[in-house]
Motif scaffolding. Structure first.
Motif, mmCIF file in Angstrom:
data_model
loop_
_atom_site.group_PDB
_atom_site.id
_atom_site.type_symbol
_atom_site.label_atom_id
_atom_site.label_comp_id
_atom_site.label_asym_id
_atom_site.label_seq_id
_atom_site.Cartn_x
_atom_site.Cartn_y
_atom_site.Cartn_z
ATOM 1 N N ARG A 4 33.674 46.410 57.404
ATOM 2 C CA ARG A 4 34.863 47.086 56.882
ATOM 3 C C ARG A 4 34.736 47.266 55.378
ATOM 4 O O ARG A 4 34.337 46.357 54.662
ATOM 5 C CB ARG A 4 36.106 46.264 57.213
ATOM 6 C CG ARG A 4 36.390 46.282 58.704
ATOM 7 C CD ARG A 4 37.611 45.493 59.064
ATOM 8 N NE ARG A 4 38.731 45.901 58.235
ATOM 9 C CZ ARG A 4 39.696 45.078 57.871
ATOM 10 N NH1 ARG A 4 39.704 43.828 58.264
ATOM 11 N NH2 ARG A 4 40.690 45.511 57.122
ATOM 12 N N LYS A 5 35.134 48.422 54.931
ATOM 13 C CA LYS A 5 35.041 48.749 53.509
ATOM 14 C C LYS A 5 36.229 48.198 52.720
ATOM 15 O O LYS A 5 36.094 47.865 51.537
ATOM 16 C CB LYS A 5 34.970 50.268 53.361
ATOM 17 C CG LYS A 5 34.706 50.745 51.960
ATOM 18 C CD LYS A 5 34.512 52.240 51.926
ATOM 19 C CE LYS A 5 34.239 52.750 50.533
ATOM 20 N NZ LYS A 5 34.057 54.203 50.512
ATOM 21 N N TYR A 6 37.410 48.114 53.353
ATOM 22 C CA TYR A 6 38.621 47.747 52.615
ATOM 23 C C TYR A 6 39.334 46.528 53.177
ATOM 24 O O TYR A 6 40.556 46.451 53.134
ATOM 25 C CB TYR A 6 39.591 48.938 52.583
ATOM 26 C CG TYR A 6 39.026 50.138 51.858
ATOM 27 C CD1 TYR A 6 38.848 50.110 50.481
ATOM 28 C CD2 TYR A 6 38.644 51.267 52.552
ATOM 29 C CE1 TYR A 6 38.314 51.200 49.810
ATOM 30 C CE2 TYR A 6 38.120 52.369 51.894
ATOM 31 C CZ TYR A 6 37.957 52.329 50.527
ATOM 32 O OH TYR A 6 37.429 53.410 49.869
ATOM 33 N N ALA A 7 38.605 45.568 53.715
ATOM 34 C CA ALA A 7 39.244 44.335 54.202
ATOM 35 C C ALA A 7 39.970 43.685 53.024
ATOM 36 O O ALA A 7 39.387 43.458 51.959
ATOM 37 C CB ALA A 7 38.209 43.391 54.795
ATOM 38 N N PHE A 8 41.247 43.390 53.222
ATOM 39 C CA PHE A 8 42.077 42.914 52.118
ATOM 40 C C PHE A 8 41.702 41.512 51.658
ATOM 41 O O PHE A 8 41.478 40.613 52.454
ATOM 42 C CB PHE A 8 43.557 42.903 52.517
ATOM 43 C CG PHE A 8 44.437 42.365 51.428
ATOM 44 C CD1 PHE A 8 44.741 43.152 50.326
ATOM 45 C CD2 PHE A 8 44.908 41.074 51.465
ATOM 46 C CE1 PHE A 8 45.524 42.653 49.292
ATOM 47 C CE2 PHE A 8 45.694 40.565 50.436
ATOM 48 C CZ PHE A 8 45.993 41.360 49.350
ATOM 49 N N THR A 9 41.633 41.364 50.354
ATOM 50 C CA THR A 9 41.563 40.058 49.702
ATOM 51 C C THR A 9 42.531 40.114 48.528
ATOM 52 O O THR A 9 42.808 41.198 47.990
ATOM 53 C CB THR A 9 40.143 39.730 49.177
ATOM 54 O OG1 THR A 9 39.803 40.672 48.151
ATOM 55 C CG2 THR A 9 39.120 39.764 50.298
ATOM 56 N N TRP A 10 43.026 38.955 48.118
ATOM 57 C CA TRP A 10 43.998 38.932 47.030
ATOM 58 C C TRP A 10 43.402 39.489 45.737
ATOM 59 O O TRP A 10 44.105 40.058 44.900
ATOM 60 C CB TRP A 10 44.558 37.528 46.827
ATOM 61 C CG TRP A 10 45.659 37.551 45.826
ATOM 62 C CD1 TRP A 10 45.635 37.057 44.563
ATOM 63 C CD2 TRP A 10 46.941 38.175 45.966
ATOM 64 N NE1 TRP A 10 46.820 37.316 43.913
ATOM 65 C CE2 TRP A 10 47.642 38.005 44.760
ATOM 66 C CE3 TRP A 10 47.568 38.856 46.998
ATOM 67 C CZ2 TRP A 10 48.921 38.485 44.555
ATOM 68 C CZ3 TRP A 10 48.845 39.337 46.795
ATOM 69 C CH2 TRP A 10 49.502 39.139 45.581
ATOM 70 N N SER A 11 42.101 39.388 45.549
ATOM 71 C CA SER A 11 41.475 39.888 44.315
ATOM 72 C C SER A 11 41.658 41.397 44.157
ATOM 73 O O SER A 11 41.595 41.916 43.040
ATOM 74 C CB SER A 11 39.987 39.531 44.290
ATOM 75 O OG SER A 11 39.300 40.200 45.327
ATOM 76 N N MET A 12 41.910 42.116 45.270
ATOM 77 C CA MET A 12 42.138 43.562 45.188
ATOM 78 C C MET A 12 43.405 43.891 44.412
ATOM 79 O O MET A 12 43.531 44.985 43.859
ATOM 80 C CB MET A 12 42.238 44.166 46.593
ATOM 81 C CG MET A 12 40.951 44.105 47.376
ATOM 82 S SD MET A 12 41.234 44.622 49.075
ATOM 83 C CE MET A 12 40.294 46.128 49.102
ATOM 84 N N VAL A 13 44.336 42.960 44.359
ATOM 85 C CA VAL A 13 45.584 43.179 43.632
ATOM 86 C C VAL A 13 45.301 43.240 42.132
ATOM 87 O O VAL A 13 45.951 43.979 41.404
ATOM 88 C CB VAL A 13 46.618 42.079 43.983
ATOM 89 C CG1 VAL A 13 47.854 42.187 43.122
ATOM 90 C CG2 VAL A 13 46.964 42.150 45.459
ATOM 91 N N GLY A 14 44.330 42.479 41.687
ATOM 92 C CA GLY A 14 43.902 42.535 40.299
ATOM 93 C C GLY A 14 44.804 41.787 39.336
ATOM 94 O O GLY A 14 45.740 41.091 39.735
ATOM 95 N N ASP A 15 44.527 41.954 38.080
ATOM 96 C CA ASP A 15 45.252 41.297 36.990
ATOM 97 C C ASP A 15 46.002 42.369 36.197
ATOM 98 O O ASP A 15 45.415 43.098 35.400
ATOM 99 C CB ASP A 15 44.263 40.555 36.098
ATOM 100 C CG ASP A 15 44.921 39.800 34.955
ATOM 101 O OD1 ASP A 15 46.089 40.113 34.603
ATOM 102 O OD2 ASP A 15 44.276 38.903 34.394
ATOM 103 N N ALA A 16 47.303 42.488 36.448
ATOM 104 C CA ALA A 16 48.106 43.528 35.801
ATOM 105 C C ALA A 16 48.143 43.361 34.290
ATOM 106 O O ALA A 16 48.151 44.359 33.553
ATOM 107 C CB ALA A 16 49.523 43.533 36.364
#
Length: 175
Positions: A4-16
């Motif tokens: 899967r190319k876009y399996a969710f991980t919290w790091s995808m949310v990033g640092d706003a």
């Protein structure tokens, strides 16, 4: 589906704070709703209403589980769990979370979310528009209690109510 190319991980949310030094973490509700409703419109067009609803509920459940791990995973008592939800909902601007009633002897609750991110202030659409939150609440409660929950919308802002209310009930296996 192992590649899967876009399996969710919290790091995808990033640092706003890092990525948005001038604008910060906050965004207007309209921008969030634009993405939410456009995505729902496209999914419903491509998959039909029932399958779209199932997906939205499942996305809500996955989000609720991840949100629990991030914001409430340190809790061990129900009181700590609800206090962390009240704080996190308000701090993150999701809405005002409240448990209005607790059932006697079972895992049964009446939950209210007012000023919610998705629905509050939206015109009456005469339908159940809280499907995502049904899944979100189920994910939260399941992650805390380690049992399955059924969540049903009782009242919705879009049905001329002032808040969204949900019945949250544990699914107790019968033997």
């Amino acid at each position: 589906m192992e590649n899967r190319k876009y399996a969710f991980t919290w790091s995808m949310v990033g640092d706003a704070d890092l990525g948005r030094p001038n604008l910060g973490a906050m965004v207007r509700v309209e921008a969030h709703r634009l993405v939410l409703y456009s995505l729902r419109d496209l999914l419903e067009e491509k998959l039909g209403t029932n399958q779209c609803d199932e997906l939205y509920k499942e996305v809500g459940k996955r989000t609720g589980t991840t949100f629990y791990e991030l914001c409430c995973g340190h809790t061990s008592t129900f009181e700590d769990f609800t206090e962390s939800l009240i704080y996190a909902f308000r701090y993150m601007g999701i809405g005002m979370f409240e448990i209005e009633a607790v059932g006697i002897g079972a895992w049964s609750f009446l939950v209210t979310i007012s000023e919610d991110l998705a629905r509050s202030g939206v015109e009456d659409m005469s339908n159940n528009s809280c499907i995502y939150y049904e899944g979100f609440l189920a994910g939260l409660f399941e992650a805390f209690a380690h049992m399955e929950f059924d969540v049903q919308t009782l009242h919705c802002w879009t049905r001329t109510e002032s808040a969204c209310r949900f019945s949250v009930e544990a699914i107790i296996p019968t033997e």
